[in-house]
Design an enzyme around this catalytic site. Structure first.
Site: not given
Length: 411
Positions: A185, A201
């Site tokens: 980003e 995750k």
């Protein structure tokens, strides 16, 4: 025919619509009946889009339509995704998502609702993108007891570390390159570089493997901002590679140790060789031993393919909750990562190499390896707990500056 609603028409949502359209015949054959997108729910307009006629800005229309049996959530984040997903499940509609933050935070609750209503909540794309990992754990390896899951779970940071190693780029230079290529980003890359993405995750994988929900807030998480080119070069000289690792390990007393941190891996290990934007996930179990899953961690069509595979499973599976399920846990389920006895990498500055070597030996005992590094030294310390390591650090003289301290992990 199965009617699907896609909530959020960004990269993943548009990819799902594309995969369903392009591979309609094969999908119908595998699912046993045709699958079609009836609604695409988004607050934005998409003039000229091939699916413009399916756009709907009122999510209530989707909830009230009895023809919609599967909802695909591809908004991302928690708001309003969590409420939309929960409402869909309560309305008796199966849900498929790639939203790792949602699953890591509310997975236990959403799985419970789906189980109670005899529907599905599936999220294969939430961890490995298009690389299968969730389904192999709860289906292919269902007969195994898991002992450990560890891996490179974020392609952006792995790309940056690869460039820092191969091209001698600084952290800032590697980040700018990742941003220019669309891997990170541009406004706020913290989810990647500070380890939050990897944390979510490993929470999902750990929860699935060990049966109790691991919340992101419970997992000590460190990113790669402190890693320098000096560390990358020193690790290579010592025969190691530096990777950002997420891991969840079951201890002998049944508790689970979970963390995300940059660490040294032996250069000959399979995970050490995973480079660029690729992910590598090592799963250890009692019957099968070590299994490594490898592939790209993101991408429009790879991620969409995993989502559509879950849609097909929703159509075919009467009940997957016998194995794809976990419950809410209490904090005592998790152990402090400082309990793990590990070797350590230490880079010190502030004195002569001889003086620093003597200081290390006095604080920790004789190190396994010592090498000069710029104006200081790097060394590999004997295996010790986090508490013992902290005691040793406190015993170092004031003039010995700790530049970097990393764990050495046995993967």
């Amino acid at each position: 025919m199965i009617q699907v609603a896609i909530i959020g028409y960004g990269t993943v949502g548009s990819g799902v619509a594309e995969v369903i359209e392009r591979n309609a015949e094969g999908i119908a054959r595998k699912a046993g009946q045709p699958i079609a997108v009836k609604y695409i729910c988004d607050i934005r307009d998409f003039p000229g889009d091939p699916n413009e006629g399916k756009l709907c800005k009122d999510f209530g229309v989707v909830l009230k339509d009895p023809e919609v049996s599967v909802v695909v959530e591809s908004i991302g984040g928690l708001k309003p995704a969590y409420q939309f997903v929960k409402d869909s499940l309560l309305a008796g509609k199966s849900v498929v998502t790639s939203n790792k933050e949602l699953v890591a935070t509310h997975g236990w609750e959403l799985l419970q609702i789906a189980k109670e209503r005899g529907i599905q909540f599936l999220f294969e794309a939430s961890v490995g993108g298009g690389t299968p990992i969730i389904r192999p754990i709860y289906q292919c390896m269902a007969a195994n007891e898991f002992t450990e899951i560890a891996g490179i779970l974020n392609g952006t940071t792995n790309f940056m570390l690869t460039k820092m190693k191969r091209e001698d780029l600084s952290f800032d230079e590697a980040l700018k390159l990742a941003q220019s290529l669309g891997y990170a980003e541009t406004t706020d890359p913290s989810a990647d570089v500070d380890g939050h993405d990897a944390c979510r995750k490993i929470c999902i994988l750990g929860s699935l493997a060990f049966g109790r929900h691991i919340f992101p807030a419970q997992v000590p998480t460190e990113g790669i901002r402190a890693i320098t080119t000096a560390d990358m070069a020193a690790a290579e000289r010592l025969g190691y590679a530096i990777k950002l690792i997420g891991r969840a390990k079951r201890l002998e007393d049944g508790r689970v140790l979970a963390e995300v941190c940059p660490a040294l891996l032996p250069g000959e290990s399979q995970l050490a060789s995973v480079s660029d934007v690729y992910n590598g996930i090592l799963v250890r179990s009692d019957m099968l031993g070590d299994v490594l899953f490898y592939g790209r961690g993101a991408g429009k069509l790879p991620t969409a393919s995993a989502v559509v595979s879950d849609i097909i499973d929703c159509v075919k599976s009467e009940d997957v909750h016998r194995t794809l399920f976990w419950v809410k846990s209490e904090e005592e389920f998790l152990a402090d990562p400082a309990e793990d006895v590990l070797r350590r990498y230490l880079r010190l500055e502030g004195g002569t190499q001889e003086a620093l070597s003597k200081a290390v030996a006095a604080a920790f005992g004789a190190p396994e390896l010592v090498q000069p590094s710029g104006e200081g030294i790097v060394c590999i310390l004997p295996a010790q707990s986090g508490k013992a390591f902290a005691t040793g650090i406190a015993a170092l003289p004031d003039w010995a500056k700790v530049a970097t301290a990393l764990k050495v992990l046995p993967y």
